[in-house]
Motif scaffolding. Structure first.
Motif, PDB file in Angstrom:
ATOM      1  N   GLY A 272       3.940 -17.047 -10.536  1.00  0.00           N
ATOM      2  CA  GLY A 272       5.096 -16.155 -10.477  1.00  0.00           C
ATOM      3  C   GLY A 272       4.775 -14.775 -11.018  1.00  0.00           C
ATOM      4  N   ILE A 273       4.059 -14.743 -12.146  1.00  0.00           N
ATOM      5  CA  ILE A 273       3.678 -13.446 -12.726  1.00  0.00           C
ATOM      6  C   ILE A 273       2.754 -12.691 -11.771  1.00  0.00           C
ATOM      7  N   PHE A 274       1.814 -13.432 -11.205  1.00  0.00           N
ATOM      8  CA  PHE A 274       0.866 -12.820 -10.277  1.00  0.00           C
ATOM      9  C   PHE A 274       1.596 -12.296  -9.034  1.00  0.00           C
ATOM     10  N   GLY A 275       2.556 -13.085  -8.533  1.00  0.00           N
ATOM     11  CA  GLY A 275       3.319 -12.644  -7.376  1.00  0.00           C
ATOM     12  C   GLY A 275       4.171 -11.428  -7.667  1.00  0.00           C
ATOM     13  N   TYR A 276       4.742 -11.358  -8.880  1.00  0.00           N
ATOM     14  CA  TYR A 276       5.549 -10.196  -9.255  1.00  0.00           C
ATOM     15  C   TYR A 276       4.706  -8.915  -9.236  1.00  0.00           C
ATOM     16  N   ARG A 277       3.505  -9.002  -9.734  1.00  0.00           N
ATOM     17  CA  ARG A 277       2.625  -7.837  -9.727  1.00  0.00           C
ATOM     18  C   ARG A 277       2.284  -7.416  -8.305  1.00  0.00           C
ATOM     19  N   ILE A 278       2.106  -8.400  -7.432  1.00  0.00           N
ATOM     20  CA  ILE A 278       1.801  -8.071  -6.033  1.00  0.00           C
ATOM     21  C   ILE A 278       2.996  -7.392  -5.377  1.00  0.00           C
ATOM     22  N   LEU A 279       4.209  -7.874  -5.668  1.00  0.00           N
ATOM     23  CA  LEU A 279       5.408  -7.264  -5.096  1.00  0.00           C
ATOM     24  C   LEU A 279       5.575  -5.822  -5.550  1.00  0.00           C
ATOM     25  N   GLN A 280       5.268  -5.557  -6.806  1.00  0.00           N
ATOM     26  CA  GLN A 280       5.345  -4.185  -7.299  1.00  0.00           C
ATOM     27  C   GLN A 280       4.384  -3.283  -6.540  1.00  0.00           C
ATOM     28  N   GLN A 281       3.191  -3.825  -6.292  1.00  0.00           N
ATOM     29  CA  GLN A 281       2.215  -3.035  -5.556  1.00  0.00           C
ATOM     30  C   GLN A 281       2.651  -2.823  -4.107  1.00  0.00           C
ATOM     31  N   GLN A 282       3.315  -3.827  -3.545  1.00  0.00           N
ATOM     32  CA  GLN A 282       3.804  -3.686  -2.171  1.00  0.00           C
ATOM     33  C   GLN A 282       4.867  -2.607  -2.068  1.00  0.00           C
ATOM     34  N   LYS A 283       5.719  -2.466  -3.089  1.00  0.00           N
ATOM     35  CA  LYS A 283       6.736  -1.421  -3.077  1.00  0.00           C
ATOM     36  C   LYS A 283       6.088  -0.037  -3.016  1.00  0.00           C
ATOM     37  N   GLU A 284       5.008   0.110  -3.770  1.00  0.00           N
ATOM     38  CA  GLU A 284       4.311   1.395  -3.731  1.00  0.00           C
ATOM     39  C   GLU A 284       3.704   1.632  -2.341  1.00  0.00           C
ATOM     40  N   GLU A 285       3.170   0.587  -1.762  1.00  0.00           N
ATOM     41  CA  GLU A 285       2.589   0.753  -0.435  1.00  0.00           C
ATOM     42  C   GLU A 285       3.664   0.996   0.616  1.00  0.00           C
ATOM     43  N   GLU A 286       4.903   0.513   0.362  1.00  0.00           N
ATOM     44  CA  GLU A 286       6.004   0.730   1.304  1.00  0.00           C
ATOM     45  C   GLU A 286       6.337   2.214   1.422  1.00  0.00           C
ATOM     46  N   LYS A 287       6.218   2.908   0.313  1.00  0.00           N
ATOM     47  CA  LYS A 287       6.458   4.341   0.354  1.00  0.00           C
ATOM     48  C   LYS A 287       5.463   5.027   1.284  1.00  0.00           C
ATOM     49  N   LEU A 288       4.226   4.555   1.229  1.00  0.00           N
ATOM     50  CA  LEU A 288       3.206   5.130   2.105  1.00  0.00           C
ATOM     51  C   LEU A 288       3.515   4.817   3.562  1.00  0.00           C
ATOM     52  N   LYS A 289       4.040   3.634   3.818  1.00  0.00           N
ATOM     53  CA  LYS A 289       4.408   3.266   5.193  1.00  0.00           C
ATOM     54  C   LYS A 289       5.495   4.184   5.742  1.00  0.00           C
ATOM     55  N   ILE A 290       6.482   4.549   4.878  1.00  0.00           N
ATOM     56  CA  ILE A 290       7.563   5.437   5.322  1.00  0.00           C
ATOM     57  C   ILE A 290       7.001   6.794   5.710  1.00  0.00           C
ATOM     58  N   ALA A 291       6.020   7.251   4.924  1.00  0.00           N
ATOM     59  CA  ALA A 291       5.416   8.554   5.228  1.00  0.00           C
ATOM     60  C   ALA A 291       4.671   8.517   6.560  1.00  0.00           C
ATOM     61  N   LEU A 292       4.069   7.369   6.850  1.00  0.00           N
ATOM     62  CA  LEU A 292       3.321   7.246   8.098  1.00  0.00           C
ATOM     63  C   LEU A 292       4.224   6.962   9.293  1.00  0.00           C
ATOM     64  N   ALA A 293       5.481   6.551   9.021  1.00  0.00           N
ATOM     65  CA  ALA A 293       6.376   6.180  10.118  1.00  0.00           C
ATOM     66  C   ALA A 293       6.677   7.371  11.019  1.00  0.00           C
ATOM     67  N   HIS A 294       6.866   8.573  10.432  1.00  0.00           N
ATOM     68  CA  HIS A 294       7.174   9.759  11.222  1.00  0.00           C
ATOM     69  C   HIS A 294       6.048  10.081  12.191  1.00  0.00           C
ATOM     70  N   GLU A 295       4.848   9.940  11.682  1.00  0.00           N
ATOM     71  CA  GLU A 295       3.690  10.210  12.548  1.00  0.00           C
ATOM     72  C   GLU A 295       3.630   9.203  13.693  1.00  0.00           C
ATOM     73  N   LYS A 296       3.958   7.932  13.390  1.00  0.00           N
ATOM     74  CA  LYS A 296       3.949   6.904  14.432  1.00  0.00           C
ATOM     75  C   LYS A 296       5.020   7.177  15.485  1.00  0.00           C
ATOM     76  N   GLU A 297       6.231   7.610  15.024  1.00  0.00           N
ATOM     77  CA  GLU A 297       7.297   7.914  15.966  1.00  0.00           C
ATOM     78  C   GLU A 297       6.904   9.065  16.890  1.00  0.00           C
ATOM     79  N   LEU A 298       6.219  10.058  16.314  1.00  0.00           N
ATOM     80  CA  LEU A 298       5.768  11.180  17.124  1.00  0.00           C
ATOM     81  C   LEU A 298       4.779  10.728  18.189  1.00  0.00           C
ATOM     82  N   ASN A 299       3.853   9.854  17.794  1.00  0.00           N
ATOM     83  CA  ASN A 299       2.871   9.339  18.761  1.00  0.00           C
ATOM     84  C   ASN A 299       3.550   8.526  19.855  1.00  0.00           C
ATOM     85  N   GLU A 300       4.576   7.734  19.470  1.00  0.00           N
ATOM     86  CA  GLU A 300       5.296   6.943  20.462  1.00  0.00           C
ATOM     87  C   GLU A 300       6.055   7.830  21.442  1.00  0.00           C
TER      88      GLU A 300
END
Length: 544
Positions: A272-300
């Protein structure tokens, strides 16, 4: 991110495997312990039952030995009763009528079998114990003078001669003996726990059962391991039961399971502790995904624009081809008008026909082919432009009419087989389209067979798959279509014929006409074996 998720999945799977392994080990060890204990107490029950039977048989033999033969008088009978060493009484024949029913029945049974000791019944005494009665007929002056009835105290046999109360069965195990009706007739009087409900058996075996016992004045449900063995003594059956508390047997493995469960909980906390740390890291990576989403929409969006341009190019190309085909067909038809006229004039001229019959014949054939080509080009150019008049018509009649026309085109080297149903089926489409479909397909089949001997088969009737559909099948055994070309056969201007032998328009027109009827077409082909076209048309109700 994918790496982290992979690690989380691996950890969860590892924990699940650990839990499953612990459960499997617990189950395996518990079953092994129970199996060993079953075997042990079943052996004890078997030995004890044999010993009990031997004791009862010994009592019976002693009664038989002491009271057999011709007695001199009643005093000798009483003396023989003393030799038996058990409580008993002598009953004269004239006293039988004064006895209770069960006593009279026992004496009657002993009178019928004077050479045997009769066992039974088992009766409860005023003190709460149970006795087993043995009855035997006695003789004086070579005739039955009366009966002796011996009382075997079952409590004394249980505690004294058999010592069943001191069987070594686990920590709190004990032995009881029941009669065939499930009543406990031999038990440890000093045992504070009284069995009030028990699953008894009249056969030998061993099983885990639920029972009730009184402890502290209130009944308590508990699980027992019980071994059964039946003792049959002169028709009286006892069930010897060796009972052991199930909890005492499984206590060691339960402790092991507890510690394994505790260990598993610790592992889960760590996961559980290990999974919590992974989830925190995923939240940070989610922010990066949002930034890349605009570029993906433009390409589409760019890709969608390219696709739209490609579709427009195809539409313009199709529109241009339709216009050019129509114009070419009209001009071609105008140019062919004088040629057809002059070929007919030459055919009517006897002099020309005598000098050049073959040339005139070839000219007529070529003119007809050009007319057919012009007609196919016109049909193709009209797709989607002119509103076609669709009506309901008799498809069976249309097929029969087409057969009478195309049969004249079949050369001698080809056998034409037809199978048309007699029922009239109606379909909705352009009148005359079915004739053109059959003409095009039969013409293609003739070209596919060529000069060799062949066969063309035409079938029409109700579909075997759906009674609301009629099916037209045109089959030949010609050269067939190569596998890599079959998907192109309905494309405009595509043909497998040699140059100058075909236009590639016929099958395109056939497919369009079938679809105008709301139907669909399939092609099955194999090189050097032939081709089959299957067309399905929805039926319409002709009763309206």
């Amino acid at each position: 991110m994918n790496k982290k998720r992979k690690e989380l999945v691996i950890s969860v799977i590892g924990v699940l495997l650990l839990i499953l392994s612990a459960a499997f080990c617990y189950q395996t060890v518990r079953d092994a312990i129970i199996s060993n204990e079953k075997e042990s107490i079943q052996n004890i029950a078997e030995v004890s039952s044999h010993s009990l039977q031997a004791t009862l048989q010994g009592k019976s033999n002693l009664v038989y030995a002491a009271l057999s033969g011709d007695m001199a008088n009643e005093e000798s009978i009483e003396a023989s009763l003393l030799k038996v060493g058990e409580k008993g009484k002598y009953i004269r024949l004239d006293q039988v009528s004064q006895l209770q029913d069960w006593e009279a029945d026992s004496c009657g049974e002993a009178g019928k079998n004077p050479g045997h000791v009769i066992a039974g019944p088992i009766r409860k005494t005023y003190s709460g114990g149970y006795v087993l009665y043995l009855t035997k007929a006695v003789y004086m002056n070579r005739s039955i003078a009366g009966y002796v009835q011996i009382e075997l105290n079952l409590d004394e046999i249980y505690e004294g001669e058999q010592d069943l109360s001191n069987l070594n069965v686990g920590n709190q195990g004990y032995c009881i003996v029941k009669d065939i009706n499930g009543t406990t007739v031999m038990a440890d009087a000093g045992n504070e726990k009284e069995e009030i409900s028990f699953s008894s058996k009249d056969v030998s075996g061993c099983e885990v059962v639920w029972s009730y016992e009184v402890e502290g004045g209130s009944p308590k449900k508990t699980q027992k391991l019980v071994a059964y063995n039946t003792v049959d003594f002169h028709g009286v059956q006892f069930v010897l039961c060796v009972v052991e508390d199930y909890r005492d047997i499984t206590a060691p493995i339960v402790k092991i399971a507890f510690y394994l469960s505790l260990f598993g909980v610790l592992i889960l906390i760590w996961v559980g502790i290990f999974g919590y740390r992974i989830l925190q890291q995923q939240k940070e990576e989610e922010k990066l995904k949002i930034a890349l989403a605009h570029e993906k929409e433009l390409n589409e969006a760019n890709e969608a624009m390219k696709n739209q341009e490609s579709l427009m190019q195809k539409y313009n190309h199709s529109k241009t081809m339709t216009f050019l085909t129509g114009a070419l067909a009209h001009e071609f038809n105008n140019l062919m008008t004088p040629i057809v006229l002059y070929s007919e004039l030459l055919s009517d001229n006897d002099t020309v026909m005598q000098e050049m019959p073959e040339e005139v014949y070839e000219l007529n054939i070529s003119a007809k082919r050009c007319e057919e080509l012009a007609k196919q080009l016109l049909d193709y150019s009209r797709q989607g432009r002119a509103e076609r008049v669709l009506s309901e018509y008799n498809a069976t009649f249309a097929v029969e009419s087409s057969i009478s026309i195309v049969s004249r085109l079949i050369p001698e080297n080809i056998k034409f087989e037809t199978s048309v149903c007699s029922t009239s089926y109606y379909i909705k489409g352009q009148v005359g389209a079915l004739n053109q479909i059959i003409l095009n397909l039969v013409t293609n089949a003739i070209h596919a067979i060529g000069d060799k001997k062949g066969r063309i088969k035409l079938q029409f009737g109700l579909s075997v798959d759906d009674d609301q559909t009629v099916r037209l099948v045109v089959e030949d055994n010609g050269c067939g279509i190569p596998k890599d070309l079959r998907k192109h056969v309905f494309e405009p201007f595509f043909t497998t014929k040699k140059e100058g032998k075909g236009t590639g328009i016929g099958l395109t027109v056939v497919k369009r006409m079938v679809e105008e009827h709301g139907g669909w077409i399939q092609v099955q082909s194999e090189e050097e074996k032939g081709t089959t076209f299957i067309m399905n048309f929805p039926r319409v109700d002709d009763s309206k």
